[in-house]
Design a protein around this motif. Structure first.
Motif, PDB file in Angstrom:
ATOM      1  N   GLY A 198     -11.204   2.593  -8.736  1.00 35.66           N
ATOM      2  CA  GLY A 198      -9.940   3.462  -9.146  1.00 35.66           C
ATOM      3  C   GLY A 198      -9.017   2.420  -9.807  1.00 35.66           C
ATOM      4  N   ALA A 199      -8.869   1.579  -9.734  1.00 35.41           N
ATOM      5  CA  ALA A 199      -7.852   0.671 -10.214  1.00 35.41           C
ATOM      6  C   ALA A 199      -8.456   0.237 -11.631  1.00 35.41           C
ATOM      7  N   LEU A 200      -9.717  -0.237 -11.771  1.00 33.85           N
ATOM      8  CA  LEU A 200     -10.198  -0.586 -13.139  1.00 33.85           C
ATOM      9  C   LEU A 200     -10.013   0.798 -13.921  1.00 33.85           C
ATOM     10  N   ALA A 201     -10.549   2.059 -13.553  1.00 32.66           N
ATOM     11  CA  ALA A 201     -10.359   3.024 -14.300  1.00 32.66           C
ATOM     12  C   ALA A 201      -8.988   3.257 -15.064  1.00 32.66           C
ATOM     13  N   ALA A 202      -8.064   3.314 -13.747  1.00 34.52           N
ATOM     14  CA  ALA A 202      -6.768   3.334 -14.256  1.00 34.52           C
ATOM     15  C   ALA A 202      -6.181   2.410 -15.313  1.00 34.52           C
ATOM     16  N   ALA A 203      -6.795   1.134 -15.324  1.00 32.56           N
ATOM     17  CA  ALA A 203      -6.336  -0.020 -16.163  1.00 32.56           C
ATOM     18  C   ALA A 203      -7.062   0.195 -17.564  1.00 32.56           C
ATOM     19  N   ALA A 244      -0.830   2.578  -9.283  1.00 32.25           N
ATOM     20  CA  ALA A 244       0.314   3.037  -9.341  1.00 32.25           C
ATOM     21  C   ALA A 244       1.040   2.498 -10.731  1.00 32.25           C
ATOM     22  N   LEU A 245       1.081   1.322 -10.759  1.00 33.91           N
ATOM     23  CA  LEU A 245       1.671   0.661 -11.992  1.00 33.91           C
ATOM     24  C   LEU A 245       1.182   1.095 -13.304  1.00 33.91           C
ATOM     25  N   ALA A 246      -0.135   1.263 -13.330  1.00 34.30           N
ATOM     26  CA  ALA A 246      -0.814   1.790 -14.501  1.00 34.30           C
ATOM     27  C   ALA A 246      -0.383   3.164 -14.915  1.00 34.30           C
ATOM     28  N   ALA A 247      -0.388   3.919 -13.700  1.00 32.81           N
ATOM     29  CA  ALA A 247       0.120   5.472 -14.092  1.00 32.81           C
ATOM     30  C   ALA A 247       1.611   5.427 -14.591  1.00 32.81           C
ATOM     31  N   LEU A 248       2.520   4.483 -14.050  1.00 29.08           N
ATOM     32  CA  LEU A 248       3.852   4.644 -14.518  1.00 29.08           C
ATOM     33  C   LEU A 248       4.159   3.935 -15.946  1.00 29.08           C
ATOM     34  N   GLY A 249       3.234   3.117 -16.176  1.00 26.40           N
ATOM     35  CA  GLY A 249       3.403   2.693 -17.645  1.00 26.40           C
ATOM     36  C   GLY A 249       4.193   1.456 -17.753  1.00 26.40           C
ATOM     37  N   GLY A 250       4.051   0.881 -18.845  1.00 28.95           N
ATOM     38  CA  GLY A 250       5.023  -0.260 -18.888  1.00 28.95           C
ATOM     39  C   GLY A 250       4.938  -1.706 -18.396  1.00 28.95           C
ATOM     40  N   HIS A 251       3.658  -1.941 -17.749  1.00 28.74           N
ATOM     41  CA  HIS A 251       3.601  -2.876 -16.725  1.00 28.74           C
ATOM     42  C   HIS A 251       2.290  -3.568 -16.988  1.00 28.74           C
ATOM     43  N   ASP A 252       1.858  -3.463 -18.296  1.00 25.46           N
ATOM     44  CA  ASP A 252       0.338  -4.219 -18.760  1.00 25.46           C
ATOM     45  C   ASP A 252       0.333  -5.467 -18.390  1.00 25.46           C
ATOM     46  N   TRP A 308       0.893  -1.112  -0.063  1.00 21.59           N
ATOM     47  CA  TRP A 308       0.000  -0.007   0.111  1.00 21.59           C
ATOM     48  C   TRP A 308       0.902   1.351   0.057  1.00 21.59           C
ATOM     49  N   ARG A 309       1.798   1.167   0.746  1.00 19.48           N
ATOM     50  CA  ARG A 309       2.663   2.608   0.964  1.00 19.48           C
ATOM     51  C   ARG A 309       3.546   2.838   0.007  1.00 19.48           C
ATOM     52  N   GLN A 310       4.120   1.453  -0.408  1.00 17.52           N
ATOM     53  CA  GLN A 310       4.991   1.612  -1.827  1.00 17.52           C
ATOM     54  C   GLN A 310       4.192   2.233  -3.019  1.00 17.52           C
ATOM     55  N   SER A 311       2.841   1.914  -3.174  1.00 24.11           N
ATOM     56  CA  SER A 311       2.237   1.990  -4.199  1.00 24.11           C
ATOM     57  C   SER A 311       1.787   3.527  -4.323  1.00 24.11           C
ATOM     58  N   LEU A 312       1.562   4.053  -2.956  1.00 20.94           N
ATOM     59  CA  LEU A 312       1.183   5.280  -2.962  1.00 20.94           C
ATOM     60  C   LEU A 312       2.254   6.385  -3.107  1.00 20.94           C
ATOM     61  N   ALA A 313       3.403   5.946  -2.684  1.00 18.44           N
ATOM     62  CA  ALA A 313       4.640   6.730  -2.726  1.00 18.44           C
ATOM     63  C   ALA A 313       5.092   6.754  -4.316  1.00 18.44           C
ATOM     64  N   LEU A 314       4.817   5.744  -5.044  1.00 16.23           N
ATOM     65  CA  LEU A 314       5.355   5.717  -6.404  1.00 16.23           C
ATOM     66  C   LEU A 314       4.114   6.502  -7.246  1.00 16.23           C
ATOM     67  N   LEU A 315       2.975   6.487  -7.102  1.00 19.18           N
ATOM     68  CA  LEU A 315       1.981   7.186  -7.482  1.00 19.18           C
ATOM     69  C   LEU A 315       2.094   8.700  -7.251  1.00 19.18           C
ATOM     70  N   ALA A 316       2.392   8.851  -6.191  1.00 17.22           N
ATOM     71  CA  ALA A 316       2.515  10.470  -5.844  1.00 17.22           C
ATOM     72  C   ALA A 316       4.083  11.145  -6.570  1.00 17.22           C
ATOM     73  N   GLN A 317       5.128  10.289  -6.545  1.00 18.65           N
ATOM     74  CA  GLN A 317       6.108  10.692  -7.371  1.00 18.65           C
ATOM     75  C   GLN A 317       5.695  10.887  -8.813  1.00 18.65           C
ATOM     76  N   HIS A 318       5.278   9.823  -9.307  1.00 16.96           N
ATOM     77  CA  HIS A 318       4.690  10.008 -10.962  1.00 16.96           C
ATOM     78  C   HIS A 318       4.030  11.295 -10.745  1.00 16.96           C
ATOM     79  N   ARG A 319       2.890  11.506 -10.061  1.00 14.29           N
ATOM     80  CA  ARG A 319       1.902  12.610  -9.833  1.00 14.29           C
ATOM     81  C   ARG A 319       3.006  14.034 -10.184  1.00 14.29           C
ATOM     82  N   VAL A 320       4.085  14.061  -9.558  1.00 14.33           N
ATOM     83  CA  VAL A 320       4.879  15.266  -9.373  1.00 14.33           C
ATOM     84  C   VAL A 320       5.918  15.303 -10.538  1.00 14.33           C
TER      85      VAL A 320
END
Length: 400
Positions: free
Chosen positions: A158-163, A112-120, A50-62
């Motif tokens: 949110g995950a479904l929409a992101a994917a 998180a992984l959908a936002a980063l891309g490359g992890h389909d 959970w915390r890893q995913s939020l950290a990665l998603l937040a970094q991507h967002r900025v």
């Protein structure tokens, strides 16, 4: 969100409450070394993914490129069936019946992984597992087969929409996630009008829950954890016959709950008078996503003044929540009441990719070179003739 953290605390208490040997060794046991690619330095048993995913998603967002090792750690946590557990210390050992996978960790990883891309390949398997454990009412519980709750259903939406899926079309026995959320939305009469309940109580009634309401607003809007500002308008409570109306009702409830002092209070026993920083940040994102920007801005201001110590104590997920709140309201997460949230988040885990810094420097050099080129051109034109100089000057004034 605090419901998930509360569940983790409860699980820990249950574990501590187990029978202890009569002659227990009171000497401190060495703490196992945590993976260097993991964000945060607390026990990840209940919230690692959970915390890893939020950290990665937040970094991507900025626009920060996360550490490749951090991303690889997250993808490596996935079980063969596509699900994620909070933490697997030994990923060489296959997941089994005793592996405590859950919908929340899985859905957060997808976002998180959908936002980063490359992890389909990873996100496709994860979404497939989420769909396979959907309840007959259209929603999800924290664990597979558990009763649907607003928070879990919303994070999966949110995950479904992101994917790339349309949540309204993801159905079980003809019911979509929105059907489940509408059954958890309170009517406009009585206590908690317009809010969402976490789950029905033992008698089947609905009790307003601010944390669930913040989640429910995002879920009803089909938005994720890092939602941006929306275009809706604040409105009075009306019959929640559609997801959009349920979201508006929930936003109205949150606005009223935040109006007095700008923050929500803790719902944990014995902590009634304590501000709930995490839920307040989630409420800011929900309000901004629904379009209720005025109250979102006021509560963000309260967070800017008061949330720094909380985030420092709570770790990467807390910094991520504040970054999401800043992003949703158009604030600068690098100057959040004098705190650089991006820097603080980065300090809790592996360093971001150097390629990002190199690209930023390259961009600055390009901008600098471009600026010099413009002035050189203007100088040449001025030498060539006053008329051309005025022409170029006029054009430059018209540029945004």
């Amino acid at each position: 969100m605090n419901v998930r953290r509360s569940a983790a605390v409860l699980a820990a208490v249950v574990a501590i409450g187990a029978a202890t040997p009569a002659a227990a060794d009171t000497s401190p046991s060495p703490s196992p070394a945590l993976p260097s690619a993991l964000y945060g330095d607390t026990d990840p048993q209940y919230d690692g993914v959970w915390r890893q995913s939020l950290a990665l998603l937040a970094q991507h967002r900025v626009d920060v490129e996360p550490s490749k090792a951090a991303v690889d750690w997250l993808t490596g946590q996935q079980c063969a069936d596509g699900s994620f557990a909070p933490y697997r210390a030994d990923t060489a050992e296959a997941c089994g019946a005793k592996t405590m996978v859950d919908t929340n960790q899985t859905a957060a990883a997808v976002q998180a992984l959908a936002a980063l891309g490359g992890h389909d390949d990873v996100t496709k398997k994860a979404v497939g597992w989420l769909k396979s454990v959907q309840n007959k009412d259209g929603g999800w519980g924290y664990t597979a087969g558990g009763a649907s709750d607003t928070n879990s259903t919303s994070v999966v939406v949110g995950a479904l929409a992101a994917a790339g899926d349309r949540p309204a079309e993801v159905k079980k026995d003809g019911k979509s996630p929105y059907d489940a959320l509408l059954t958890l939305a309170l009517p406009c009469e009585g206590d908690g009008a317009g809010a969402f309940a976490f789950q029905p109580d033992k008698k089947g009634g609905l009790v307003a829950n601010a944390d669930a309401t913040a989640a429910g607003v995002l879920g009803a809007l089909g938005a994720g954890l890092a939602a941006g500002p929306g275009k809706g308008e604040a409105s009075s409570c009306e019959k929640p016959g559609t997801p959009e109306q349920a979201a508006a009702n929930g936003a109205a409830y949150l606005t009223d709950a935040l109006a007095e002092n700008g923050h929500l209070t803790s719902a944990l026993a014995g902590a009634e008078d304590q501000p709930d920083f995490g839920n307040t940040a989630d409420a800011v994102v929900a309000l901004a996503a629904q379009g209720s920007g005025e109250q979102a801005a006021k509560s963000l201001s309260w967070l800017e003044k008061n949330a720094a110590d909380w985030a420092a104590q709570s770790g990467p997920a807390a910094y991520a929540q504040l970054i999401f709140a800043a992003h949703a309201t158009g604030a600068d997460p690098r100057d959040f009441g004098g705190t650089d949230l991006v820097e603080r988040l980065g300090a809790t885990g592996p360093a971001a990719e150097k390629a990002t810094e190199a690209k930023a420097d390259e961009k600055k050099d390009e901008e600098s070179d471009s600026g010099l080129g413009v002035w050189w051109f203007v100088g040449v034109c001025l030498v060539a003739g006053i008329g051309i100089g005025f022409l170029i000057s006029g054009r430059k004034k018209q540029q945004p």
